[in-house]
Design a protein around this motif. Structure first.
Motif, PDB file in Angstrom:
ATOM      1  N   ARG A  63      26.914 -27.229  -7.678  1.00 26.72           N
ATOM      2  CA  ARG A  63      25.875 -27.821  -8.519  1.00 26.72           C
ATOM      3  C   ARG A  63      26.363 -28.041  -9.942  1.00 26.72           C
ATOM      4  O   ARG A  63      26.257 -29.137 -10.502  1.00 26.72           O
ATOM      5  CB  ARG A  63      24.617 -26.943  -8.504  1.00 26.72           C
ATOM      6  CG  ARG A  63      23.755 -27.153  -7.280  1.00 26.72           C
ATOM      7  CD  ARG A  63      22.574 -26.218  -7.232  1.00 26.72           C
ATOM      8  NE  ARG A  63      21.750 -26.264  -8.438  1.00 26.72           N
ATOM      9  CZ  ARG A  63      20.593 -25.625  -8.580  1.00 26.72           C
ATOM     10  NH1 ARG A  63      20.144 -24.884  -7.573  1.00 26.72           N
ATOM     11  NH2 ARG A  63      19.908 -25.709  -9.688  1.00 26.72           N
ATOM     12  N   ARG A 201      21.854 -25.500 -14.454  1.00 21.23           N
ATOM     13  CA  ARG A 201      21.222 -24.191 -14.322  1.00 21.23           C
ATOM     14  C   ARG A 201      19.764 -24.307 -13.874  1.00 21.23           C
ATOM     15  O   ARG A 201      19.195 -23.354 -13.352  1.00 21.23           O
ATOM     16  CB  ARG A 201      21.285 -23.448 -15.665  1.00 21.23           C
ATOM     17  CG  ARG A 201      22.679 -22.979 -16.038  1.00 21.23           C
ATOM     18  CD  ARG A 201      22.623 -22.026 -17.210  1.00 21.23           C
ATOM     19  NE  ARG A 201      22.104 -22.658 -18.398  1.00 21.23           N
ATOM     20  CZ  ARG A 201      22.870 -23.202 -19.349  1.00 21.23           C
ATOM     21  NH1 ARG A 201      24.182 -23.194 -19.218  1.00 21.23           N
ATOM     22  NH2 ARG A 201      22.338 -23.752 -20.423  1.00 21.23           N
ATOM     23  N   ARG A 202      19.150 -25.465 -14.126  1.00 22.48           N
ATOM     24  CA  ARG A 202      17.737 -25.603 -13.853  1.00 22.48           C
ATOM     25  C   ARG A 202      17.484 -25.620 -12.348  1.00 22.48           C
ATOM     26  O   ARG A 202      18.270 -26.154 -11.572  1.00 22.48           O
ATOM     27  CB  ARG A 202      17.227 -26.899 -14.484  1.00 22.48           C
ATOM     28  CG  ARG A 202      15.765 -26.816 -14.875  1.00 22.48           C
ATOM     29  CD  ARG A 202      15.380 -27.907 -15.870  1.00 22.48           C
ATOM     30  NE  ARG A 202      15.912 -29.206 -15.542  1.00 22.48           N
ATOM     31  CZ  ARG A 202      16.515 -29.984 -16.417  1.00 22.48           C
ATOM     32  NH1 ARG A 202      16.736 -29.576 -17.646  1.00 22.48           N
ATOM     33  NH2 ARG A 202      16.954 -31.179 -16.059  1.00 22.48           N
ATOM     34  N   ARG A 203      16.352 -25.065 -11.946  1.00 22.56           N
ATOM     35  CA  ARG A 203      15.981 -25.043 -10.542  1.00 22.56           C
ATOM     36  C   ARG A 203      15.704 -26.464 -10.061  1.00 22.56           C
ATOM     37  O   ARG A 203      15.103 -27.275 -10.767  1.00 22.56           O
ATOM     38  CB  ARG A 203      14.752 -24.154 -10.355  1.00 22.56           C
ATOM     39  CG  ARG A 203      14.413 -23.881  -8.897  1.00 22.56           C
ATOM     40  CD  ARG A 203      13.271 -22.877  -8.832  1.00 22.56           C
ATOM     41  NE  ARG A 203      12.919 -22.573  -7.461  1.00 22.56           N
ATOM     42  CZ  ARG A 203      13.526 -21.674  -6.708  1.00 22.56           C
ATOM     43  NH1 ARG A 203      14.530 -20.989  -7.229  1.00 22.56           N
ATOM     44  NH2 ARG A 203      13.152 -21.460  -5.470  1.00 22.56           N
ATOM     45  N   MET A 204      16.146 -26.751  -8.843  1.00 24.95           N
ATOM     46  CA  MET A 204      15.928 -28.062  -8.259  1.00 24.95           C
ATOM     47  C   MET A 204      14.437 -28.284  -7.966  1.00 24.95           C
ATOM     48  O   MET A 204      13.682 -27.324  -7.789  1.00 24.95           O
ATOM     49  CB  MET A 204      16.711 -28.178  -6.949  1.00 24.95           C
ATOM     50  CG  MET A 204      18.218 -28.229  -7.112  1.00 24.95           C
ATOM     51  SD  MET A 204      18.803 -29.813  -7.731  1.00 24.95           S
ATOM     52  CE  MET A 204      19.346 -29.330  -9.359  1.00 24.95           C
ATOM     53  N   TYR A 209      14.603 -28.315  -1.695  1.00 23.56           N
ATOM     54  CA  TYR A 209      14.680 -27.152  -0.812  1.00 23.56           C
ATOM     55  C   TYR A 209      14.040 -27.449   0.550  1.00 23.56           C
ATOM     56  O   TYR A 209      14.519 -26.968   1.582  1.00 23.56           O
ATOM     57  CB  TYR A 209      14.017 -25.949  -1.476  1.00 23.56           C
ATOM     58  CG  TYR A 209      14.738 -25.521  -2.732  1.00 23.56           C
ATOM     59  CD1 TYR A 209      15.889 -24.744  -2.676  1.00 23.56           C
ATOM     60  CD2 TYR A 209      14.290 -25.932  -3.980  1.00 23.56           C
ATOM     61  CE1 TYR A 209      16.568 -24.376  -3.823  1.00 23.56           C
ATOM     62  CE2 TYR A 209      14.960 -25.566  -5.146  1.00 23.56           C
ATOM     63  CZ  TYR A 209      16.099 -24.793  -5.057  1.00 23.56           C
ATOM     64  OH  TYR A 209      16.775 -24.441  -6.201  1.00 23.56           O
ATOM     65  N   GLN A 333      22.999 -28.602  -3.195  1.00 18.67           N
ATOM     66  CA  GLN A 333      22.045 -27.593  -2.746  1.00 18.67           C
ATOM     67  C   GLN A 333      21.617 -27.844  -1.301  1.00 18.67           C
ATOM     68  O   GLN A 333      21.612 -26.936  -0.465  1.00 18.67           O
ATOM     69  CB  GLN A 333      20.822 -27.583  -3.656  1.00 18.67           C
ATOM     70  CG  GLN A 333      19.778 -26.537  -3.304  1.00 18.67           C
ATOM     71  CD  GLN A 333      20.317 -25.131  -3.446  1.00 18.67           C
ATOM     72  OE1 GLN A 333      20.852 -24.762  -4.495  1.00 18.67           O
ATOM     73  NE2 GLN A 333      20.197 -24.340  -2.406  1.00 18.67           N
TER      74      GLN A 333
END
Length: 400
Positions: A63, A201-204, A209, A333
């Motif tokens: 990522r 670093r940020r969440r997807m 998911y 991811q």
């Protein structure tokens, strides 16, 4: 449509072909590697596990790397490294060194896998229409070519060392030529380095998911067929060795047919509905395999299993790449979650088969097909990020 954009699409397709050829060449010579080093079945399993873990570790860490460097730069490094590490595996003189080479090959291939899907997403968005299934058809072509070349090498009496070194030597200049066609990620030109690190670093987004779960299920079905179909046909249905060996090539042929037509079907019916239908069709066709009274019927049904599941993982990658402005981290991811299914599948099937029977254990593929349909049904309706024509032209000028 400019000539450069067509060249970018051709380069992306051929990169998938090259990746399928390199990976398939290793797979087809596993028996020769076992004979050369005197490996037990457990040692062969450990070699494959280390390969898969290497790929998974790289994919999970991609990522931030994708955000910083982009798919074009990574492919220019990782594709030659994949060829070099394949050659290292070919010349490994002992099991520990083969294990190390297998891990390095897996790590290099994991980087190629993420980067080529991200590059495919860049080209797809520049075109403004679905292309990912056609790109993944290139993988099937490469894998089939690897099988045919492996058969020819075995018939000619070539050792695994000579065979894989020749493949690597052909792959190195091919990778260099293909690298000239790659496009840069369109968002990178306007994003500051600090913003790139923050994005990594940020969440997807949650949809990434969900698509990862779908990819997990699809890869697990594919791994189930690759690892257990031949044993099921031989031991449960009593097929001769030659007939049992046909199951996987026929499945791959179905995959190729599904992917060659998948983009047109998706353009007409939409990705969400197509995923739901593919999941249900996967469950239904695999149920036919498991309930078939004879091996020829089960082998024939494998063609339709391949057609059914073929488009699921490419669409998951495509939708993940279109869910954010920068396709690389999202595809990394989703791809990492998918490969986890490829790794866990053989273990879970083996465990269930020991507890009950192989037929019941393989029934998990039916459950996975239903799960694909259920998760796809709940996918949000989001608009994929596209590249305006003027931006595409700018990126092509940068790539020139």
């Amino acid at each position: 449509m400019t000539r450069d954009l067509r060249a970018a699409r051709t380069g992306a397709v051929l990169t998938f072909v090259l990746a399928g050829l390199l990976c398939g060449s290793m797979t087809v010579r596993i028996p020769a590697l076992s004979d050369k080093l005197g490996l037990s079945e457990a040692s062969v399993g450990a070699t494959l596990l280390v390969w898969g873990l290497g790929a998974l570790i790289t994919m999970q860490s991609m990522r931030g790397v994708m955000t910083r460097f982009g798919s074009r730069s990574i492919l220019r490094v990782a594709a030659p490294l994949t060829a070099i590490t394949l050659a290292l595996l070919a010349v490994a003189p002992s099991f520990p060194l083969a294990l190390a080479a297998s891990g390095l090959f897996g790590m290099a291939f994991g980087a190629v896998d993420v980067a080529m899907n991200a590059q495919g997403s860049v080209v797809e968005r520049a075109y403004g229409r679905p292309l990912m299934n056609g790109l993944h058809a290139g993988w099937c072509v490469g894998a089939i070519a690897a099988g045919l070349l492996g058969t020819a090498a075995i018939a000619a009496g070539l050792s695994i060392t000579v065979h894989l070194i020749l493949v690597a030597l052909l792959a190195l200049p091919a990778a260099a030529l293909l690298s000239r066609s790659y496009l840069p990620e369109p968002v990178r030109a306007s994003r500051r380095p600090a913003e790139g690190r923050s994005t990594a670093r940020r969440r997807m987004p949650p949809v990434v998911y969900l698509l990862g779960v779908i990819a997990f299920c699809a890869f697990m079905v594919e791994g189930t067929v690759a690892d257990w179909n031949g044993l099921y046909l031989r031991n449960v249905l009593g097929a001769p060795e030659a007939l049992a060996a046909l199951g996987y090539p026929i499945f791959e042929a179905g995959m190729l047919a599904g992917r060659l037509t998948g983009d047109r079907v998706r353009a007409r019916f939409g990705a969400r509905g197509m995923m739901v239908a593919s999941g249900l069709a996967t469950a239904a066709t695999f149920a036919v395999v498991l309930t078939a009274p004879t091996a020829p019927i089960a082998v024939s049904a494998m063609l339709f299993v391949g057609v059914a599941v073929a488009t699921v993982s490419p669409m998951a990658m495509s939708l993940a790449g279109g869910a954010t402005g920068d396709p690389g981290p999202a595809i990394a991811q989703t791809g990492a979650m998918g490969y986890a299914g490829l790794l866990l599948g053989p273990v879970i099937i083996g465990f269930l088969s020991d507890l009950v029977t192989l037929r019941v254990g393989l029934g998990i593929a039916v459950v996975l097909g239903v799960l694909i349909a259920v998760v796809a049904w709940f996918l949000p309706r989001f608009r994929a990020v596209t590249v305006p024509p003027e931006t595409a032209r700018h990126e092509l000028s940068m790539a020139a």
